[in-house]
Each structure stands twice: as C-alpha cells, then as structure tokens.
Design an enzyme around this catalytic site. Structure first.
Site, PDB file in Angstrom:
ATOM      1  CG  ASP A  11      -2.087   0.938   1.058  1.00 16.97           C
ATOM      2  OD1 ASP A  11      -2.320   1.418  -0.074  1.00 16.97           O
ATOM      3  OD2 ASP A  11      -2.758   1.224   2.055  1.00 16.97           O
ATOM      4  CG  ASN A  59      -7.059  -2.717  -5.735  1.00 13.56           C
ATOM      5  OD1 ASN A  59      -6.083  -3.436  -5.516  1.00 13.56           O
ATOM      6  ND2 ASN A  59      -7.484  -1.814  -4.862  1.00 13.56           N
TER       7      ASN A  59
HETATM    8  C1  FPP Z   1      -2.017  -0.040  -3.455  1.00 19.93           C
HETATM    9  O1  FPP Z   1      -1.492   1.276  -3.331  1.00 19.93           O
HETATM   10  C2  FPP Z   1      -1.359  -0.710  -4.566  1.00 19.93           C
HETATM   11  C3  FPP Z   1      -2.000  -1.238  -5.643  1.00 19.93           C
HETATM   12  C4  FPP Z   1      -3.463  -1.219  -5.811  1.00 19.93           C
HETATM   13  C5  FPP Z   1      -1.258  -1.852  -6.772  1.00 19.93           C
HETATM   14  C6  FPP Z   1       0.007  -2.595  -6.396  1.00 19.93           C
HETATM   15  C7  FPP Z   1       0.636  -3.112  -7.617  1.00 19.93           C
HETATM   16  C8  FPP Z   1       1.943  -3.014  -7.916  1.00 19.93           C
HETATM   17  C9  FPP Z   1       2.976  -2.431  -7.032  1.00 19.93           C
HETATM   18  C10 FPP Z   1       2.433  -3.576  -9.223  1.00 19.93           C
HETATM   19  C11 FPP Z   1       2.884  -4.976  -9.025  1.00 19.93           C
HETATM   20  C12 FPP Z   1       3.379  -5.552 -10.275  1.00 19.93           C
HETATM   21  C13 FPP Z   1       3.268  -6.831 -10.657  1.00 19.93           C
HETATM   22  C14 FPP Z   1       3.892  -7.236 -11.908  1.00 19.93           C
HETATM   23  C15 FPP Z   1       2.541  -7.850  -9.900  1.00 19.93           C
HETATM   24  P1  FPP Z   1      -2.462   2.509  -3.570  1.00 19.93           P
HETATM   25  O2  FPP Z   1      -2.389   2.895  -4.988  1.00 19.93           O
HETATM   26  O3  FPP Z   1      -3.846   2.192  -3.076  1.00 19.93           O
HETATM   27  O4  FPP Z   1      -1.784   3.594  -2.672  1.00 19.93           O
HETATM   28  P2  FPP Z   1      -2.497   4.833  -1.987  1.00 19.93           P
HETATM   29  O5  FPP Z   1      -3.307   4.293  -0.837  1.00 19.93           O
HETATM   30  O6  FPP Z   1      -1.343   5.659  -1.525  1.00 19.93           O
HETATM   31  O7  FPP Z   1      -3.340   5.519  -3.024  1.00 19.93           O
END
Ligand code: FPP
Length: 228
Positions: A11, A59
């Site tokens: 996250d 998501n």
């Molecule tokens: C949550 O942070 C993260 C995600 C929804 C996506 C995570 C995916 C990756 C890091 C890519 C992984 C790659 C592969 C190839 C599997 P957020 O965006 O909700 O963070 P925030 O709460 O700060 O908005």
C-alpha cells in the site's frame, strides 16, 4: 525462527507518487520495481514463499486509466520476466479470479504460471483480482458442487491458496492498519506487521528489521506455553 511464507500488502504507491507530484501510475511502477527486488531479497534470506497483493477484486473499481497502467505493468512482468524466474528456479503462482482481468492478460498469466511450474527454489505468489471473501465463497460453492461436508483441511484445499503454506508474517506498508480482504481464512494465526512507509520506500533493510521483530513474537496458536 524464519517465516516460511511472508505476504505483503503493497500500500501507498499512490501517496508516494502524489508526494512527488507524479501520476499514480509512476507510484505503481516504483512499487513494481521494489516488489521484484524485494522478492529476490526475501528468497535470498532463505524464505521459500513470498506473496504480493498486487490487485484486489475491489481495486477493479478504480478509474480506467489507473487500471490500464496496472495491467500494462502486469503484462510487462509476465511478458519479460518469466525466463529469469525459470532460470532462478522460482515458480510463479497466481491466486484470485483471473476471469476479472482482460482475457489477453489472464492468458499471459496462465502461460507464466505454466512456464515456471518446475521451479523448486522458491515460490512467488501474486494475488491478482483477489478477494479473501470471494475466495471463501467460491470454495463454499465448490464444496456444495462436490456434495460433501469438509473439515478445515478439506476446505483449505478448495481455496485458491491450495498447496501453499499458511502465511506466517503479513506486512502492510502505507500506514493503514487493516487486512483489506487479504487472505482472510489463511491469516488466522499470521503475525501482522504494519509499516509507516509507502511501499516503494520499503527497503530490504526494513524487511530485515521486520524479520527481527517476527523472531521476537511468541506464536502460541491459542495455547499456553509449558511452564519452564
Ligand atoms: C495499493 O497502493 C497498490 C496497488 C493497488 C497496486 C500494487 C501493484 C503493484 C505495485 C504492481 C505490481 C506488479 C506486478 C507485476 C505484480 P495505492 O495505490 O492504493 O496507494 P495509496 O493508498 O497511496 O493511493
């Protein structure tokens, strides 16, 4: 004791990007880079199973632009990294409902899983289109379709985590203190650790510190320690 299976809730990618005045997609790319390096470090520590929560079923309600950026990262990974994983003896496992993803991506995920299935050094699990509740409901429906009563062991074999050891340690970055529908059945006795850092900033050294904290935890599984 080292954990056998560590799972990450990655996250904070969006906030990492926002703090740098970058688009959210840049945060996901930075998270992706960190994920691949961290997985190598986890395996080098001698931990054979490592799971990353890359996309929850929920998501998928995010804006189209963000989803396309994520799908393109996943495609890049499944398109480019399978050879390296296979050379390194890493088996890839995908948990979650791949039918929620675009068919072309789902098919390249299935190919990657098939291509690396002989890996015996370590297992990299990616949760994609995953939801703990959804996985439990799907397992219930499978049990009903089989027309049989199941015990805990039998039920766990109907989940998408079938064949994987239970997670010993779940690490969530990004300041939030919740499981967000991740491994709900499997996490019953997992140790939970929450980091203030955004995922792209969570270093190998942060992981080493997490391992030290894990080693101090007294895992009793609801029992009492014999008097010593
Ligand atoms: C949550 O942070 C993260 C995600 C929804 C996506 C995570 C995916 C990756 C890091 C890519 C992984 C790659 C592969 C190839 C599997 P957020 O965006 O909700 O963070 P925030 O709460 O700060 O908005």
């Amino acid at each position: 004791m080292l954990p056998k299976h560590v799972a990450f809730i990655m996250d904070g990618n969006g906030r990492w990007a926002k703090a740098r005045l970058l688009p959210r997609s840049a945060g996901h790319r930075a998270g992706y880079k960190r994920m691949t390096a961290l997985a190598r470090h986890v395996f080098a520590c001698g931990i054979p199973y490592c799971t990353f929560f890359a996309l929850s079923a929920e998501n998928l309600k995010r804006p189209k632009e963000e989803l396309e950026a994520l799908f393109s990262l996943f495609s890049e990974f499944f398109g480019k990294e399978m050879g390296t994983l296979r050379e390194e003896g890493v088996r890839l496992v995908a948990i979650g409902d791949l039918t929620l993803l675009p068919e072309k991506l789902a098919s390249s995920i299935r190919s990657g899983v098939e291509y690396t299935k002989g890996g015996t050094r370590a297992t990299l699990v990616l949760a994609l289109g995953y939801g703990g509740r959804q996985d439990i409901v799907a397992a219930c429906n499978r049990a009903v379709a089989l027309g049989k009563n199941v015990d805990e062991e039998g039920f766990s074999r109907l989940l998408s985590t079938d064949g994987l050891p239970l997670p010993d340690l779940i690490i969530r970055t990004g300041r939030e203190v919740r499981l967000s529908n991740f491994l709900l059945f499997e996490a019953a006795y997992a140790e939970l650790l929450f980091s203030e850092k955004y995922f792209p900033d969570f270093t190998d050294e942060d992981f080493d510190r997490a391992l030290k904290e894990y080693a101090l935890r007294d895992r009793k599984y609801g029992t009492v320690r014999p008097q010593g």
